[in-house]
Write an enzyme that holds these catalytic residues in place. Structure first.
Site, PDB file in Angstrom:
ATOM      1  N   LYS A   1      10.477   3.906   3.714  1.00  0.00           N
ATOM      2  CA  LYS A   1      10.391   5.365   3.565  1.00  0.00           C
ATOM      3  C   LYS A   1      11.252   5.843   2.394  1.00  0.00           C
ATOM      4  CE  LYS A   1       8.821   7.822   6.785  1.00  0.00           C
ATOM      5  NZ  LYS A   1       8.719   7.837   8.208  1.00  0.00           N
TER       6      LYS A   1
ATOM      7  N   CYS B   1      48.466  27.516   3.372  1.00  0.00           N
ATOM      8  CA  CYS B   1      47.272  27.386   4.219  1.00  0.00           C
ATOM      9  C   CYS B   1      47.024  25.897   4.447  1.00  0.00           C
ATOM     10  CB  CYS B   1      46.069  28.013   3.519  1.00  0.00           C
ATOM     11  SG  CYS B   1      44.524  27.676   4.386  1.00  0.00           S
TER      12      CYS B   1
ATOM     13  N   CYS C   1      43.884  29.827   8.076  1.00  0.00           N
ATOM     14  CA  CYS C   1      45.260  30.280   8.301  1.00  0.00           C
ATOM     15  C   CYS C   1      45.355  31.781   8.588  1.00  0.00           C
ATOM     16  CB  CYS C   1      46.140  29.920   7.107  1.00  0.00           C
ATOM     17  SG  CYS C   1      45.840  30.964   5.667  1.00  0.00           S
TER      18      CYS C   1
ATOM     19  N   LYS D   1       2.106   4.696   1.555  1.00  0.00           N
ATOM     20  CA  LYS D   1       2.101   5.255   2.908  1.00  0.00           C
ATOM     21  C   LYS D   1       1.688   6.714   2.794  1.00  0.00           C
ATOM     22  CE  LYS D   1       4.546   5.359   7.245  1.00  0.00           C
ATOM     23  NZ  LYS D   1       4.284   6.745   7.601  1.00  0.00           N
TER      24      LYS D   1
ATOM     25  N   GLU E   1       0.861  -1.185   0.000  1.00  0.00           N
ATOM     26  CA  GLU E   1       0.000   0.000   0.000  1.00  0.00           C
ATOM     27  C   GLU E   1       0.895   1.232   0.000  1.00  0.00           C
ATOM     28  OE1 GLU E   1      -2.609  -0.007   3.407  1.00  0.00           O
ATOM     29  OE2 GLU E   1      -3.018  -2.142   3.110  1.00  0.00           O
TER      30      GLU E   1
ATOM     31  N   TYR F   1      -7.692   1.644   5.678  1.00  0.00           N
ATOM     32  CA  TYR F   1      -6.788   0.499   5.479  1.00  0.00           C
ATOM     33  C   TYR F   1      -6.918  -0.596   6.531  1.00  0.00           C
ATOM     34  CZ  TYR F   1      -3.784   3.542   8.410  1.00  0.00           C
ATOM     35  OH  TYR F   1      -3.297   4.368   9.375  1.00  0.00           O
TER      36      TYR F   1
ATOM     37  N   CYS G   1      41.294  31.729  -0.355  1.00  0.00           N
ATOM     38  CA  CYS G   1      42.485  31.979   0.427  1.00  0.00           C
ATOM     39  C   CYS G   1      43.643  31.837  -0.556  1.00  0.00           C
ATOM     40  CB  CYS G   1      42.604  30.931   1.533  1.00  0.00           C
ATOM     41  SG  CYS G   1      44.214  30.962   2.313  1.00  0.00           S
TER      42      CYS G   1
ATOM     43  N   CYS H   1      41.232  34.271   5.831  1.00  0.00           N
ATOM     44  CA  CYS H   1      40.979  32.834   5.763  1.00  0.00           C
ATOM     45  C   CYS H   1      40.719  32.309   7.178  1.00  0.00           C
ATOM     46  CB  CYS H   1      42.179  32.124   5.157  1.00  0.00           C
ATOM     47  SG  CYS H   1      42.071  30.331   5.275  1.00  0.00           S
TER      48      CYS H   1
ATOM     49  N   ASP I   1       0.724  10.408   3.662  1.00  0.00           N
ATOM     50  CA  ASP I   1       1.294  11.338   4.644  1.00  0.00           C
ATOM     51  C   ASP I   1       0.192  12.235   5.206  1.00  0.00           C
ATOM     52  OD1 ASP I   1       3.264  12.329   6.187  1.00  0.00           O
ATOM     53  OD2 ASP I   1       4.275  13.472   4.600  1.00  0.00           O
TER      54      ASP I   1
HETATM   55  S1  IVH Z   1      -0.932   0.572   8.741  1.00  0.00           S
HETATM   56  C1  IVH Z   1      -0.442  -1.407  12.633  1.00  0.00           C
HETATM   57  N1  IVH Z   1      -1.076   1.578   6.301  1.00  0.00           N
HETATM   58  O1  IVH Z   1       1.759   5.594   9.001  1.00  0.00           O
HETATM   59  C2  IVH Z   1      -0.505  -0.773  11.304  1.00  0.00           C
HETATM   60  N2  IVH Z   1      -0.423   3.005   8.082  1.00  0.00           N
HETATM   61  O2  IVH Z   1       4.239   5.397  10.529  1.00  0.00           O
HETATM   62  C3  IVH Z   1      -0.363   0.656  11.396  1.00  0.00           C
HETATM   63  N3  IVH Z   1       0.023   5.297   7.408  1.00  0.00           N
HETATM   64  O3  IVH Z   1       0.297   5.670  12.154  1.00  0.00           O
HETATM   65  C4  IVH Z   1      -0.784   1.428  10.290  1.00  0.00           C
HETATM   66  N4  IVH Z   1      -0.442   5.040   5.273  1.00  0.00           N
HETATM   67  O4  IVH Z   1      -0.903   6.907  10.267  1.00  0.00           O
HETATM   68  C5  IVH Z   1      -0.794   1.814   7.588  1.00  0.00           C
HETATM   69  N5  IVH Z   1      -1.286   2.337   4.118  1.00  0.00           N
HETATM   70  C6  IVH Z   1      -1.008   2.585   5.411  1.00  0.00           C
HETATM   71  C7  IVH Z   1      -0.610   3.848   5.876  1.00  0.00           C
HETATM   72  C8  IVH Z   1      -0.322   4.018   7.222  1.00  0.00           C
HETATM   73  C9  IVH Z   1      -0.066   5.902   6.216  1.00  0.00           C
HETATM   74  C10 IVH Z   1       0.459   5.979   8.652  1.00  0.00           C
HETATM   75  C11 IVH Z   1      -0.389   5.680   9.844  1.00  0.00           C
HETATM   76  C12 IVH Z   1       0.568   5.166  10.889  1.00  0.00           C
HETATM   77  C13 IVH Z   1       1.883   5.672  10.389  1.00  0.00           C
HETATM   78  C14 IVH Z   1       3.038   4.824  10.891  1.00  0.00           C
END
Ligand code: IVH
Length: 692
Positions: A336, A456, A436, A119, A117, A248, A451, A433, A121
């Site tokens: 990340k 130096c 020196c 992640k 999935e 999710y 310099c 500098c 933000d």
């Molecule tokens: S799963 C136990 N899935 O990332 C599982 N988290 O760094 C925990 N987040 O607190 C979360 N996208 O706020 C999951 N596809 C995704 C996510 C996700 C963003 C965030 C979530 C979590 C944080 C952890």
């Protein structure tokens, strides 16, 4: 009869609600609107009208009730049914392979299926549904206890107010894939959905524009904007912020009810939640890595920010087996991506001196993690860049790091200065500098200050390598590794120290034997005999290369004459313009360089040469000044001819001048020559001088 109209009205209201929910779903969850905004508004207005006339028919899950409540005093704390865990992070494929190995070892399987999935933000949120209706929305808080933000979350259009019931009754929109067990239909009416609240980039940009227009502080990034919007006390404000929600996780009493995580996502989708479409089942870690690579590029095309990818074990039974640490589950990990940047404070600006003597200002930062490494310093390149950024010490800045590139300050957060004016200090590049104490020169047309002291410590290794190079002093045995040792062990602090090295000192160095030490000493010894031009070249004066060193040696005849020369005199030498003359002059003005030269003199190097220009010829000892345009010669040609014949060309007329050669359109030099009684000749007479 009234019951009949009542029923009619109820039916119309319910039908309007269903249509509105359906179109909200198509618009906010599937991003596939089927009617125009005006058509949608018409449905909504009709419903509002009916509900206003019959308040007793209003229900909490009516689409009109997203923005209901009044602003509140504060938020109520709520405990979570099961801790909202965080995720462990991986920053490299190596760390991801480690994760896969751990999972396989703990589970005793050869390969493990993963679900990938994005992640997102944003901020995580727990939505509690009771009897199929949204009852409570709780922020993550510290993971154990969060805040009740239900009223605000109700305004997020992709959060269904009445999930299960409506979806379950709507086979028409059924999202279950063929072959998926109809588990959605067995979902209890009370459940918890977890997911991420995000602010799309378009909404973020628009919000910041509006805030700028109103002189309000801007949000630093979409995540902060989303978090801020969820935590305002007036739900009316949240409603205007156009937030999104991606689901999710689906739980009941803290447990996942389906055997596979993939089914969880499909079921959430079937229940009317927005589930991110960019997900994939992967047969093993290799496929997972491919997904990660693909999204590293593609993430730029998304309308929301992601900071990585989440890898989750698909089998829920395996989740139970693997369990969790205090902080994070062992069945998932976040990969990340290198962060694009971070905001931090400039604590100081230091100046570094590079191997070529160039001074580089460096920002000392309040350390921040960027792309998985702590960044405490960032280059500012040069003083022009500092001026361009309008940076002051104490400023809050945006720092970026792409791949392995050195972190750099890209922007000053000017808003963050408010109320902190006392903390700010302007920065000035030093005139000396920092290593020196020698003179620092910024040449015309250059961005860097340098310099110019050859000894130096910052420049020393480079200076020695240049000095000993084959075309310079020809000390062949002095390679980089040896120079490193000589300088690092303090045996050589100045180029002149080379002439005081002893056989024992050299033989004691790494990869040096008695024989090679002797050879090196012999080469150093030989170098003392090399002509003046080589010494001039060896000093490392900026712009003075092999050829110019030769010219200068010939023109001035000795190092003492060259050292004494003023810029005007230097310009009398062939190929020396104002810029080069200034660099040579500055070099010999620097006391540290003069000191080095004295030590080289004592070491017995060749400081005297032969003055070519005085070496006989029909014009030996004669001084010329050129003015106006000649027909047959360019100025350089005429100068070369005079010098080849032993004469000298100067720029200004004095009593010592023997001839002023006047071409067409002569300048004031002609007047001066006349007033001093200096002989003025034309081109024909000039030509005649060369006939012996
Ligand atoms: S799963 C136990 N899935 O990332 C599982 N988290 O760094 C925990 N987040 O607190 C979360 N996208 O706020 C999951 N596809 C995704 C996510 C996700 C963003 C965030 C979530 C979590 C944080 C952890």
């Amino acid at each position: 009869m009234s019951t009949n109209t009542d029923q009619h009205r109820r039916q119309e209201i319910e039908s309007l609600r269903e249509q509105i929910r359906h179109h909200e779903y198509l618009y906010y969850v599937l991003d596939r609107p089927a009617i125009t905004d005006a058509e949608f508004d018409a449905l909504m207005n009709r419903l509002k009208q009916l509900e206003a006339a019959h308040p007793e028919l209003v229900t909490a899950d009516s689409p009109t009730q997203r923005v209901g409540g009044q602003p509140r005093e504060g938020f109520v704390k709520v405990g979570h049914s099961r801790v909202l865990l965080s995720l462990d992070n991986a920053y490299s494929s190596g760390e991801l392979l480690d994760f896969d190995r751990r999972v396989r070892e703990l589970s005793g399987r050869d390969t493990v299926e993963y679900v990938m999935e994005l992640k997102l933000d944003g901020l995580s949120m727990a939505l509690h549904y009771e009897d199929g209706r949204l009852a409570r929305a709780v922020t993550r808080g510290d993971g154990t206890t969060g805040e009740d933000v239900t009223e605000n979350v109700r305004t997020i259009r992709s959060v269904p107010l009445a999930a299960a019931e409506w979806r379950i009754g709507n086979a028409e929109c059924g999202m279950l894939e063929p072959g998926t067990p109809n588990s959605a239909l067995r979902i209890p009416h009370s459940f918890e959905v977890r997911g991420e609240v995000i602010m799309p980039l378009a909404a973020f940009r628009k919000l910041n524009e509006e805030r700028e227009a109103k002189d309000l502080p801007k949000f630093a990034n979409p995540r902060n904007a989303a978090a801020g919007s969820v935590r305002v006390l007036d739900p009316g404000i949240t409603a205007g912020r156009r937030l999104g929600f991606f689901a999710y996780a689906l739980l009941r009493e803290g447990r996942t009810l389906l055997p596979e995580h993939w089914q969880v996502l499909e079921t959430l989708s079937a229940l009317g939640f927005k589930v991110n479409a960019h997900r994939r089942r992967c047969a093993g870690i290799g496929e997972a890595l491919r997904f990660i690579e693909e999204w590293e590029q593609q993430r730029e095309s998304l309308d929301y920010e992601i900071d990585g990818v989440v890898v989750k074990v698909n089998s829920v039974a395996l989740h139970e087996e693997l369990g969790a640490t205090a902080k994070a589950p062992r069945w998932a990990i976040a990969y990340k991506y290198a962060a694009r940047g971070a905001e931090t404070k400039v604590l100081d600006i230091e100046v570094q001196v590079g191997r070529t003597g160039a001074l580089t200002p460096v920002a000392v930062l309040d350390p921040q993690p960027i792309g998985g490494v702590m960044v405490g310093r960032a280059t500012l390149h040069n003083e022009d860049e500092i001026a361009r950024l309008e940076l002051q010490i104490g400023d809050v800045v945006q720092v970026e790091r792409g791949g392995d590139v050195i972190p750099k300050v890209v922007k000053v957060n000017v808003e963050a200065r408010a109320g902190r004016e006392q903390e700010l200090r302007p920065f000035r590049m030093p005139d000396q500098c920092p290593v020196c104490g020698g003179r620092v020169v910024r040449e015309e047309g250059e961005v860097a200050r340098r310099c110019i002291s050859t000894n130096c410590p910052a420049r020393l290794k480079e200076s020695i390598l240049h000095f000993s190079a084959r075309k310079v002093m020809g000390i062949d045995g002095l390679g980089e590794a040896l120079v490193d040792q000589l300088v690092d062990q303090g045996l050589v602090r100045s180029v002149a120290d080379l002439y005081h090295l002893t056989g024992e000192q050299l033989a004691a160095l790494e990869r040096m034997g008695k024989k090679s030490a002797e050879n090196l000493l012999a080469e150093i010894e030989e170098s003392r005999k090399l002509p003046l031009a080589r010494v001039v070249f060896g000093l490392g004066v900026r712009h003075v290369g092999e050829r110019l060193a030769q010219t200068l040696a010939e023109h001035f005849g000795s190092l003492d004459e060259l050292m004494k020369a003023q810029p005007e005199q230097l310009m009398e030498a062939p190929d020396v313009g104002p810029k080069v003359a200034a660099a040579i002059h500055a070099f010999f003005q620097e006391p540290r360089n003069r000191e080095l030269i004295e030590r080289l003199r004592k070491a017995g190097l060749q400081f005297a040469g032969t003055r070519k220009r005085q070496a006989g010829g029909p014009l030996a000892g004669k001084t010329f000044v050129l003015t106006g345009t000649l027909v047959k010669y360019t100025r350089e040609d005429a100068q070369r001819r005079i010098e080849e014949a032993g004469g000298k060309v100067t720029l200004s007329v004095s009593r010592k001048t023997d001839y002023v050669v006047a071409g067409a359109d002569p300048g004031s030099k002609l007047d001066k020559a006349r007033s001093l009684g200096v002989k003025v000749i034309g081109e024909a007479e000039f030509d005649a001088l060369f006939v012996e």
